[in-house]
Write an enzyme that holds these catalytic residues in place. Structure first.
Site, PDB file in Angstrom:
ATOM      1  N   SER A 204       0.836  -1.184   0.000  1.00 46.73           N
ATOM      2  CA  SER A 204       0.000   0.000   0.000  1.00 46.73           C
ATOM      3  C   SER A 204       0.884   1.251   0.000  1.00 46.73           C
ATOM      4  O   SER A 204       1.764   1.371  -0.836  1.00 46.73           O
ATOM      5  CB  SER A 204      -0.955  -0.066   1.206  1.00 46.73           C
ATOM      6  OG  SER A 204      -2.071   0.744   0.991  1.00 46.73           O
ATOM      7  N   HIS A 338      -7.006  -6.359   1.037  1.00 43.33           N
ATOM      8  CA  HIS A 338      -5.877  -5.475   0.727  1.00 43.33           C
ATOM      9  C   HIS A 338      -4.668  -5.902   1.562  1.00 43.33           C
ATOM     10  O   HIS A 338      -4.772  -6.114   2.763  1.00 43.33           O
ATOM     11  CB  HIS A 338      -6.301  -4.038   1.070  1.00 43.33           C
ATOM     12  CG  HIS A 338      -5.269  -2.995   0.766  1.00 43.33           C
ATOM     13  ND1 HIS A 338      -4.500  -2.986  -0.376  1.00 43.33           N
ATOM     14  CD2 HIS A 338      -4.891  -1.899   1.480  1.00 43.33           C
ATOM     15  CE1 HIS A 338      -3.702  -1.927  -0.360  1.00 43.33           C
ATOM     16  NE2 HIS A 338      -3.915  -1.265   0.750  1.00 43.33           N
TER      17      HIS A 338
END
Ligand SMILES: *[C@@H]1O[C@H](CO)[C@@H](O)[C@H](O)[C@H]1NC(C)=O
Ligand SMILES: *[C@@H]1O[C@H](CO)[C@@H](O)[C@H](O)[C@H]1NC(C)=O
Ligand SMILES: *[C@@H]1O[C@H](CO)[C@@H](O)[C@H](O)[C@H]1NC(C)=O
Ligand SMILES: *[C@@H]1O[C@H](CO)[C@@H](O)[C@H](O)[C@H]1NC(C)=O
Ligand SMILES: *[C@@H]1O[C@H](CO)[C@@H](O)[C@H](O)[C@H]1NC(C)=O
Ligand SMILES: *[C@@H]1O[C@H](CO)[C@@H](O)[C@H](O)[C@H]1NC(C)=O
Length: 393
Positions: A204, A338
């Site tokens: 991320s 994620h």
């Protein structure tokens, strides 16, 4: 005889390199020209063509300057005062700049055995489980440059050393810190770390940071940015086009204003990225010819699936021109949270780590995959208006 031949080769190679590096500087003021497509990797800023591998080194240098001057801020060179030590499994890195001094600790997890071991530097942790036989160097990037919100600008140990007004955004400051970790390891022959087999990863926001570190630190052999999206594996232009179609995609505006990741100066371009002479296919290109494995998500709009797949697929063209297309892989899959690694990404991770870190495989399968239909929506003709040359040696 061998030594004499070696010296002659050095002289012959060093001379054009010297000439090239002088010619690679950009003018003091960068002129912006609107270009809706992804800028041509094989055209210098002045329009001349890149025809040889030597030209590419110069173009790569130019791209690095563009990223620093327009987007990331300036990457400080190694200062004279870098020292450190290893105590148990903790590496201490000390850096002085004039009267200022910082110190930070980096824990290392070693496999059992005598080593030296390949190692992965994790930027703010990692969800890629440490492969057997590989050490993990746990780099706390937030300590070097904060990334909480816009008030983070200029905060962290990098700025303690260089001043809170330094142009560097947090991400290029993280790269600087990673380079200092490697500097210290280079001074420690008993570190049990194999310096020719260093990888970097992060997910991320920290995946954006991992990709920038891989681009700017040539001592890193393998770069694995995970779900980095905008500011990492996505191209500004493609993410903006997705946003303009009404999708909730992170754009340059969001990346520039979210925290202090980028240089303050980038804010003047965040809403007009088509005017930039670069985009993020060129960030990936800076990693070449070293190993680069892009892990992305195909079903989280914010990460810009079309943008990350299209941007990185375009970057494989530079690897191709350099004759090393198998050294860059892309695996974009959905159906997972994620920053989790789904089973379908593991073979590629194992293959890249095996090739570039542990040297346990020479499997050079080309992996450029998305599980999303129609290349995740990426239509190359909409974005690429240049051809790939065969670069002369
Ligand atoms: C354009 O830039 C490249 C790289 O800096 C340089 O080698 C070349 O000589 C330049 N061409 C012209 C026409 O100035
Ligand atoms: C690094 O800095 C720490 C904290 O100031 C100090 O205790 C240590 O001796 C220094 N180590 C080296 C190798 O300079
Ligand atoms: C620290 O380094 C920068 C750039 O290398 C330099 O401009 C600055 O003057 C230095 N600061 C101190 C306190 O020495
Ligand atoms: C940083 O820049 C601001 C605005 O120019 C100035 O007021 C401030 O004194 C500077 N801070 C440092 C530490 O140089
Ligand atoms: C940039 O675009 C954003 C989002 O569309 C908008 O809110 C902002 O006002 C714009 N800023 C500038 C400086 O144009
Ligand atoms: C080579 O690598 C690919 C991609 O990771 C993998 O799917 C394949 O099984 C590997 N082949 C062999 C023979 O190891």
């Amino acid at each position: 005889m061998g030594l004499v031949k070696g010296l002659l080769t050095c002289i012959v190679l060093a001379f054009p390199a010297l000439v090239a590096s002088q010619a690679c500087s950009l003018p003091a003021s960068i002129t912006l020209r609107t270009n809706a497509k992804l800028p041509d990797p094989f055209a210098f800023y002045n329009g001349s063509r890149v025809v040889s591998k030597d030209d590419w080194l110069c173009r790569r240098d130019e791209i690095g300057q563009l990223f620093q001057r327009l987007e990331l801020g300036i990457l400080e060179a190694k200062p004279p005062g870098v020292s450190g030590s290893l105590s148990g499994n903790t590496l201490t890195v000390n850096v002085t700049n004039g009267s200022k001094k910082i110190s930070f600790n980096v824990p290392i997890t070693y496999p059992s055995g005598a080593g030296p071991f390949p190692a992965i530097i994790t930027v703010g942790g990692s969800s890629i489980s440490a492969p057997s036989g590989v050490a993990v160097i746990r780099y706390n990037n937030d300590e070097i440059a904060q990334q909480i919100d816009q008030n983070s600008r200029g905060k962290g140990k990098f700025y303690d050393l260089y001043g809170s007004n330094h142009t560097a955004g947090a991400m290029i400051a993280w790269t600087w810190g990673i380079s200092r970790v490697i500097d210290v390891l280079e001074t420690l022959p008993n570190s049990k770390i194999k310096l020719s087999a260093l990888g970097v990863t992060g997910c991320s926001r920290n995946g954006k940071g991992a990709m920038i570190a891989g681009a700017f630190e040539p001592r890193i052999a393998l770069t694995i940015p995970q779900e980095s999206g905008s500011g990492g594996a996505a191209c500004w232009r493609i993410s903006q086009a997705m946003k303009d179609r009404g999708m909730q995609v992170e754009t340059a505006y969001n990346t520039a204003t979210g925290t202090a990741w980028l240089a303050k100066g980038f804010e003047q371009y965040m809403n007009r990225t088509r005017d930039l002479p670069h985009d993020h296919h060129l960030l990936a290109a800076m990693v070449a010819p070293r190993g680069l494995l892009i892990l992305e998500h195909s079903a989280i709009d914010w990460l810009g699936p079309e943008s990350t797949f299209g941007c990185m697929k375009t970057a494989t063209k530079i690897y191709s021109a350099l004759g090393v297309v198998d050294r860059m892989g892309i695996v974009q899959v959905g159906a997972h949270d994620h920053c989790q690694v789904p089973a379908s990404q593991r073979p590629a991770i194992e293959t890249f780590i095996g090739r570039f870190l542990t040297q346990s495989t020479s499997n050079a399968t080309i992996i450029v995959q998305t599980d999303k239909a129609n290349n995740a929506g990426f239509v190359e003709a909409d974005w690429v208006d240049w051809a790939v040359p065969t670069l002369t040696p």
